[in-house]
Design a protein around this motif. Structure first.
Motif: not given
Length: 252
Positions: A95-106, A118-126, A52-59
């Motif tokens: 995690a989605p908010a943190i991932l947005r921060g990574v995206y905006l930084g890069q 290409n993919f990011v995995v959080d500590r809960c396995g998502t 299962d993979i959360v699409p980028r549109t969701a975060w």
């Protein structure tokens, strides 16, 4: 009577020969199928289901920035594992908010055209889709200097330096993702692959063919401590689990 028929019927008396014809045909078919399975490429025999993979549109939502069209390779033959160098004690709901921060930084301070992983995995396995272009496609990332082609970059959300606990849910998800992405190319996650460096800033001069682990840490291709000593120490476990998820036999 043709000679071939006489020979076939000569194997069994009378009607028994006729009755045996379907059995003979069935046996031949089974033998052909078995030979076909044995001859099938590794890509067909050792594959893993897509996790299962959360699409980028969701975060990412409305924070997406204009960018050029994605680039693609012919296949994915290796995986590079990273960490994002962000805090570890987060609630997975954040995690989605943190991932947005990574995206905006890069894409902001670094002026990249998209998030590099290409993919990011959080500590809960998502698992989250990172770089745009299609989860199922061999998207060219921007994660490992010199070795972005024919590879997938998987980043662990957090910082996994020496002494930091690495959650099993995180490593299990990385293994599942690696098993799935490497399956079509027939790559054994426990093996090594040959990759050509495209950039002299990597560990290898441009044009050099390097032999690297199929599931490698970022530092294998580029001079860096990423993905941290704690996560690097778990790479053998990730490789073994990925191989099992592909249905490969245990290593001798």
């Amino acid at each position: 009577m043709p000679r071939g028929v006489r020979v076939l019927l000569g194997c069994l008396p009378g009607l028994a020969a006729v009755a045996a014809l379907p059995l003979c045909a069935s046996g031949v078919e089974r033998a052909v199928e078995a030979n076909a399975r044995a001859a099938a490429p590794a890509a067909a025999r050792y594959t893993a289901p897509r996790p299962d993979i959360v699409p980028r549109t969701a975060w990412l939502g409305d924070d997406a920035r204009p960018q050029p069209a994605p680039r693609y390779d012919d296949e994915v033959t290796a995986v590079f594992v990273h960490h994002t160098d962000t805090p570890n004690g987060y609630d997975c709901a954040d995690a989605p908010a943190i991932l947005r921060g990574v995206y905006l930084g890069q894409t902001g301070a670094r002026d990249w055209d998209d998030i590099g992983y290409n993919f990011v995995v959080d500590r809960c396995g998502t698992i989250y889709e990172g770089r745009a272009g299609g989860i199922d496609r061999p998207v060219t990332g921007a994660h490992t200097q010199g070795f972005n082609h024919r590879t997938t970059g998987i980043a662990a959300l957090g910082t996994y330096t020496a002494g930091v606990p690495v959650p099993d849910a995180l490593t299990d998800a990385i293994a599942a993702l690696a098993a799935w992405k490497l399956g079509p190319a027939g790559t054994d996650p426990r093996g090594r692959v040959r990759l050509v460096s495209s950039n002299g800033l990597s560990r290898y001069a441009a044009g050099t063919t390097a032999s690297l682990p199929a599931v490698a840490g970022h530092g294998e291709g580029y001079e860096t401590s990423c993905p941290g000593k704690a996560l690097t120490a778990r790479l053998p476990d990730i490789r073994e689990l990925a191989a099992r998820l592909q249905g490969r036999p245990d290593a001798a």
